[in-house]
Each structure stands twice: as C-alpha cells, then as structure tokens.
Design a protein around this motif. Structure first.
Motif, PDB file in Angstrom:
ATOM      1  N   ASP A   9      -1.359  -1.231  30.600  1.00  8.97           N
ATOM      2  CA  ASP A   9      -1.474  -0.605  29.286  1.00  8.97           C
ATOM      3  C   ASP A   9      -0.669  -1.433  28.296  1.00  8.97           C
ATOM      4  OD1 ASP A   9      -2.004   1.304  27.283  1.00  8.97           O
ATOM      5  OD2 ASP A   9      -1.439   2.992  28.537  1.00  8.97           O
ATOM      6  N   LEU A  11       1.785  -0.651  25.075  1.00  9.97           N
ATOM      7  CA  LEU A  11       2.448   0.435  24.354  1.00  9.97           C
ATOM      8  C   LEU A  11       3.125  -0.022  23.072  1.00  9.97           C
ATOM      9  CD1 LEU A  11       4.046   2.239  27.424  1.00  9.97           C
ATOM     10  CD2 LEU A  11       1.783   2.584  26.398  1.00  9.97           C
ATOM     11  N   LEU A  19       1.794   4.141  21.045  1.00  3.74           N
ATOM     12  CA  LEU A  19       1.705   5.348  21.871  1.00  3.74           C
ATOM     13  C   LEU A  19       0.671   6.348  21.382  1.00  3.74           C
ATOM     14  CD1 LEU A  19       5.516   6.006  22.468  1.00  3.74           C
ATOM     15  CD2 LEU A  19       3.903   4.900  24.019  1.00  3.74           C
ATOM     16  N   LEU A  23      -6.226   5.452  24.548  1.00  7.71           N
ATOM     17  CA  LEU A  23      -6.196   4.458  25.609  1.00  7.71           C
ATOM     18  C   LEU A  23      -7.238   3.367  25.378  1.00  7.71           C
ATOM     19  CD1 LEU A  23      -5.351   3.353  28.373  1.00  7.71           C
ATOM     20  CD2 LEU A  23      -6.932   4.996  29.406  1.00  7.71           C
ATOM     21  N   ARG A  26      -5.806   0.928  22.911  1.00  3.53           N
ATOM     22  CA  ARG A  26      -4.694   0.173  23.504  1.00  3.53           C
ATOM     23  C   ARG A  26      -5.227  -0.867  24.481  1.00  3.53           C
ATOM     24  NH1 ARG A  26      -2.894   5.365  24.594  1.00  3.53           N
ATOM     25  NH2 ARG A  26      -2.689   4.869  26.813  1.00  3.53           N
ATOM     26  N   LYS A  71      -8.354   8.245  34.088  1.00  5.69           N
ATOM     27  CA  LYS A  71      -7.785   8.383  32.752  1.00  5.69           C
ATOM     28  C   LYS A  71      -8.874   8.646  31.725  1.00  5.69           C
ATOM     29  CE  LYS A  71      -3.918   5.282  33.644  1.00  5.69           C
ATOM     30  NZ  LYS A  71      -3.140   4.158  33.128  1.00  5.69           N
ATOM     31  N   SER A  75      -7.270   9.426  25.597  1.00  7.49           N
ATOM     32  CA  SER A  75      -5.909   9.944  25.741  1.00  7.49           C
ATOM     33  C   SER A  75      -4.880   9.050  25.070  1.00  7.49           C
ATOM     34  CB  SER A  75      -5.566  10.101  27.223  1.00  7.49           C
ATOM     35  OG  SER A  75      -5.541   8.840  27.864  1.00  7.49           O
ATOM     36  N   TYR A  77      -0.658   8.054  24.905  1.00  9.37           N
ATOM     37  CA  TYR A  77       0.382   7.898  25.918  1.00  9.37           C
ATOM     38  C   TYR A  77       1.501   8.887  25.639  1.00  9.37           C
ATOM     39  CZ  TYR A  77       3.275   5.604  29.384  1.00  9.37           C
ATOM     40  OH  TYR A  77       4.023   5.334  30.502  1.00  9.37           O
ATOM     41  N   ARG A  78       1.801   9.727  26.612  1.00  8.08           N
ATOM     42  CA  ARG A  78       2.858  10.737  26.476  1.00  8.08           C
ATOM     43  C   ARG A  78       3.913  10.478  27.548  1.00  8.08           C
ATOM     44  NH1 ARG A  78      -1.883  14.265  26.202  1.00  8.08           N
ATOM     45  NH2 ARG A  78      -2.219  14.833  24.040  1.00  8.08           N
ATOM     46  N   PRO A  79       4.950   9.703  27.222  1.00  8.67           N
ATOM     47  CA  PRO A  79       5.971   9.383  28.225  1.00  8.67           C
ATOM     48  C   PRO A  79       6.610  10.634  28.825  1.00  8.67           C
ATOM     49  CG  PRO A  79       6.320   8.122  26.212  1.00  8.67           C
ATOM     50  CD  PRO A  79       5.254   9.131  25.917  1.00  8.67           C
ATOM     51  N   TRP A  86      -4.681  12.215  32.502  1.00 11.05           N
ATOM     52  CA  TRP A  86      -4.554  11.239  33.567  1.00 11.05           C
ATOM     53  C   TRP A  86      -4.360  12.008  34.886  1.00 11.05           C
ATOM     54  CZ3 TRP A  86      -0.856   6.714  31.940  1.00 11.05           C
ATOM     55  CH2 TRP A  86      -1.265   6.204  30.710  1.00 11.05           C
TER      56      TRP A  86
END
Length: 92
Positions: A9, A11, A19, A23, A26, A71, A75, A77-79, A86
């Motif tokens: 990915d 980020l 973020l 996706l 990214r 995935k 979506s 990205y949610r750390p 996902w």
C-alpha cells in the motif's frame, strides 16, 4: 542474506498523507512509482465469485502463505482498527 521489499500500500507520498484516499487510488499511485531492484509491489488478485476466491486461497496455501486478505477497493486506511473493509481469509 538476500533482501526484498514488497509494497502492499502507499500511505504517504511527496509530503501528502494518503490515508483518506480509497485503496484503488492509493494502489494507482503506488503503481506509478519507479520501483526496481529489491523493491516490488505485491500482485493483486481478483475474483468474480466464491470459486475464484477459493482457487486463489488454495494457491496461496500451496505457495506457502497463510491465506489471503480480501480488501474493498473503496476502503480508506484506518490504522489500528478492524472492520469489514478488509477481511483475513484463513491461516493461523
């Protein structure tokens, strides 16, 4: 010991935090990077039905991997969080 870096990915790029981008965006930016040598990008697989997912899963196990990560291309990205965007399939 040979070393290989495989990117999954992207980020952050050129001072921009990515973020909140989907996706798919990214990934498109990651694919535009001029990587080479020890740097590569993980291959993406897609499936149109459950049988396709099963085929990819079986191959992943044969290749020595623990399973797959499914995935949602939309979506963000949610750390540190888990959700339905996902989903880990198989493996211990």
């Amino acid at each position: 010991v040979p070393l290989r870096y495989v990117a999954f990915d992207l980020l952050w790029a050129d001072g921009e935090v990515l973020l909140d981008l989907p996706l798919a965006e990214r990934r498109a930016r990651l694919e535009r990077l001029p990587l080479g040598g020890i740097f590569s990008i993980i291959n993406l697989l897609s499936a149109d039905d459950a049988r396709g997912v099963e085929t990819h899963f079986e191959q992943a196990i044969l290749d020595g991997h623990g399973g797959l990560i499914a995935k949602d291309p939309a979506s963000i990205y949610r750390p540190g969080t888990r959700g339905a965007d996902w989903i880990r399939l198989g493996g211990a």
